[in-house]
Design an enzyme around this catalytic site. Structure first.
Site, short mmCIF file in Angstrom:
data_model
loop_
_atom_site.label_atom_id
_atom_site.label_comp_id
_atom_site.label_asym_id
_atom_site.label_seq_id
_atom_site.Cartn_x
_atom_site.Cartn_y
_atom_site.Cartn_z
N HIS A 157 -9.84 0.59 -0.46
CA HIS A 157 -9.66 1.43 0.71
C HIS A 157 -10.94 1.35 1.55
O HIS A 157 -12.02 1.73 1.09
CB HIS A 157 -9.45 2.88 0.31
CG HIS A 157 -8.05 3.23 -0.04
ND1 HIS A 157 -7.45 2.85 -1.21
CD2 HIS A 157 -7.10 3.95 0.65
CE1 HIS A 157 -6.21 3.33 -1.25
NE2 HIS A 157 -5.97 3.99 -0.14
N ASP A 182 1.81 3.96 2.87
CA ASP A 182 0.74 4.81 2.37
C ASP A 182 1.31 5.94 1.51
O ASP A 182 1.32 5.84 0.29
CB ASP A 182 -0.13 5.35 3.50
CG ASP A 182 -1.51 5.77 3.04
OD1 ASP A 182 -1.88 5.47 1.88
OD2 ASP A 182 -2.25 6.39 3.83
N GLU A 186 -10.80 3.10 7.09
CA GLU A 186 -9.81 4.08 7.53
C GLU A 186 -10.51 5.22 8.26
O GLU A 186 -10.18 5.54 9.39
CB GLU A 186 -9.03 4.63 6.34
CG GLU A 186 -7.98 5.66 6.73
CD GLU A 186 -7.29 6.27 5.52
OE1 GLU A 186 -6.24 6.90 5.71
OE2 GLU A 186 -7.78 6.11 4.39
N GLY A 241 -9.93 7.61 -2.10
CA GLY A 241 -10.59 8.90 -1.93
C GLY A 241 -11.41 8.90 -0.65
O GLY A 241 -11.46 7.91 0.08
N HIS A 247 1.22 4.98 -2.41
CA HIS A 247 0.67 5.81 -3.48
C HIS A 247 1.78 6.51 -4.25
O HIS A 247 2.63 7.17 -3.64
CB HIS A 247 -0.29 6.85 -2.90
CG HIS A 247 -1.56 6.28 -2.36
ND1 HIS A 247 -2.71 6.21 -3.12
CD2 HIS A 247 -1.86 5.73 -1.16
CE1 HIS A 247 -3.67 5.65 -2.39
NE2 HIS A 247 -3.18 5.35 -1.20
N HIS A 264 0.85 -1.19 0.00
CA HIS A 264 0.00 0.00 0.00
C HIS A 264 0.89 1.24 0.00
O HIS A 264 1.32 1.73 1.04
CB HIS A 264 -0.91 -0.01 1.24
CG HIS A 264 -2.03 0.99 1.17
ND1 HIS A 264 -3.35 0.63 1.24
CD2 HIS A 264 -2.02 2.34 1.03
CE1 HIS A 264 -4.11 1.71 1.17
NE2 HIS A 264 -3.32 2.76 1.03
N ASP A 292 1.69 9.14 -6.18
CA ASP A 292 1.66 10.59 -6.02
C ASP A 292 1.88 11.02 -4.57
O ASP A 292 1.99 12.21 -4.30
CB ASP A 292 0.35 11.18 -6.56
CG ASP A 292 -0.89 10.50 -6.00
OD1 ASP A 292 -0.75 9.46 -5.33
OD2 ASP A 292 -2.01 10.99 -6.25
#
Length: 371
Positions: free
Chosen positions: A205, A310, A208, A178, A18, A16, A20
């Site tokens: 996701h 993350d 969370e 998102g 990202h 996991h 970006d």
């Protein structure tokens, strides 16, 4: 934090992360200059890195997600995507990561006229270059991509079709991401049904920020193979009828005192992997500290726990840092790190024989050398 060399040297598996959320600050500055992007809050790498971390330390998932406007804003060309992906692979490899699944949303990189396919091919090419350069530096790594659909948008079926189209060319699975509240995974059932028909892998996701309904829908309605974060599964765990959600430090509880609710028991019984990200969860308010993070209790209860970064830029973190925090603040041992690393490799979206080869030939020998 001064990372201990023995922890950096451990082989690691990352499920996991990202794309970006892991850009080098200097790369953000360079790409902004090259593209004419003028929205950066700082123009030197140290200050910009601090801005990302400070902005993410808000306790709000919504505000945390807003920091991505800056990185996504400069990742709108083939050249930018290629560079970011290549550097990502090299940075992870230098940190001891031997296998990584890095996720990104192709739909967020179309502002300058790229097509979805061009985005995917640019990132794939960047990962291959990064793998080559990492191997030349003595740090071999395998990186695959997870294509993410944004849960508030309507491109999930298109993105799912890209996963199937490129699954033999560096793409290993699908994800939705998102803000969770108001955007349940069931809005994307068509995409998940298509992926199941095509025998394609996907994670969601869930759990969370929104809690048990998000987890339940991800598993029972959508068929998620893994849960992105899943930290709120503790809401369905109890001590003397009190939910662990109301206990300040669940990490210090004795496992024998904990009763699992039906959903938590199902997640454990079916070995659904939890893609847990301690530092990120602290930033978004899902946990108060590493010591108090539910990951330690979930490990003791033998949930299929994995450790992840993350967003390395926003959290100022790495896999080595996440592991060292668990050792220093939550009392984990090298054996615990080995266990979660093998958990992660077992849960990866690549073929079984490839997973087994990495476990037997890389991970187990690497940890044996450390003990």
């Amino acid at each position: 934090m001064n990372l201990r060399p023995e922890i950096v040297a451990l082989p690691k598996v990352l499920l996991h992360d990202h794309l970006d959320g892991g850009v080098r600050p200097q790369t953000v500055i360079d790409l902004a200059r090259d593209s004419g992007y003028d929205g950066l809050p700082a123009t030197d790498a140290e200050s910009l890195g601090e801005w990302f971390r400070d902005s993410a330390d808000s306790g709000s998932l919504v505000r945390y997600l807003e920091t991505f406007d800056q990185t996504v804003g400069v990742m709108q060309t083939v050249e930018a995507l290629h560079r970011v992906a290549s550097e990502c692979a090299q940075d992870l490899a230098a940190d001891g990561v031997v296998y990584a699944e890095v996720r990104y949303a192709p739909e967020q990189h179309l502002a300058e006229g790229l097509e979805l396919e061009e985005v995917v091919e640019a990132v794939n090419a960047g990962f291959r270059e990064g793998e080559r350069l990492a191997a030349e530096a003595g740090h071999p790594i395998l990186v695959t991509a997870l294509l993410t659909a944004m849960r508030h948008a309507a491109k999930s079926t298109e993105i799912a079709e890209l996963v199937v189209r490129y699954r033999d060319d560096g793409v290993s699975g699908f994800d939705i991401a998102g803000a969770e509240a108001g955007f349940p995974p069931t809005r994307h059932l068509d995409a998940f049904e298509y992926l199941r028909r095509e025998n394609a892998h996907f994670t969601i996701h869930a759990g969370e920020a929104f809690g048990l309904p998000s987890i339940w829908e991800a598993i029972q309605w959508c068929g998620a193979e893994r849960l992105g974060h899943g930290v709120r599964i503790v809401d369905d765990m109890f001590v003397d009828e009190q939910s662990l959600a109301d206990i300040a430090d669940p990490g210090q509880l004795e496992p024998e005192a904990v009763r699992l609710g039906r959903l938590a028991a199902y997640v454990r019984d079916t070995r659904i992997p939890l893609e847990m990200c301690p530092s990120s969860n602290i930033q978004t308010g899902a946990a108060s500290s590493v010591a108090a993070h539910p990951i330690s209790l979930l490990k003791q209860l033998r949930f299929r726990v994995t450790v992840n970064t993350d967003n390395r830029l926003m959290s100022g973190t790495s896999m080595s840092r996440e592991m060292q925090l668990l050792v220093d603040e939550a009392g984990w041992t090298i054996d615990d790190l080995r266990w979660v690393t093998i958990n992660a490799m077992k849960s990866a979206f690549i073929p079984f024989d490839e997973r087994l080869a990495l476990i037997d030939n890389v991970i187990k020998p690497g940890y044996a050398a450390a003990t």
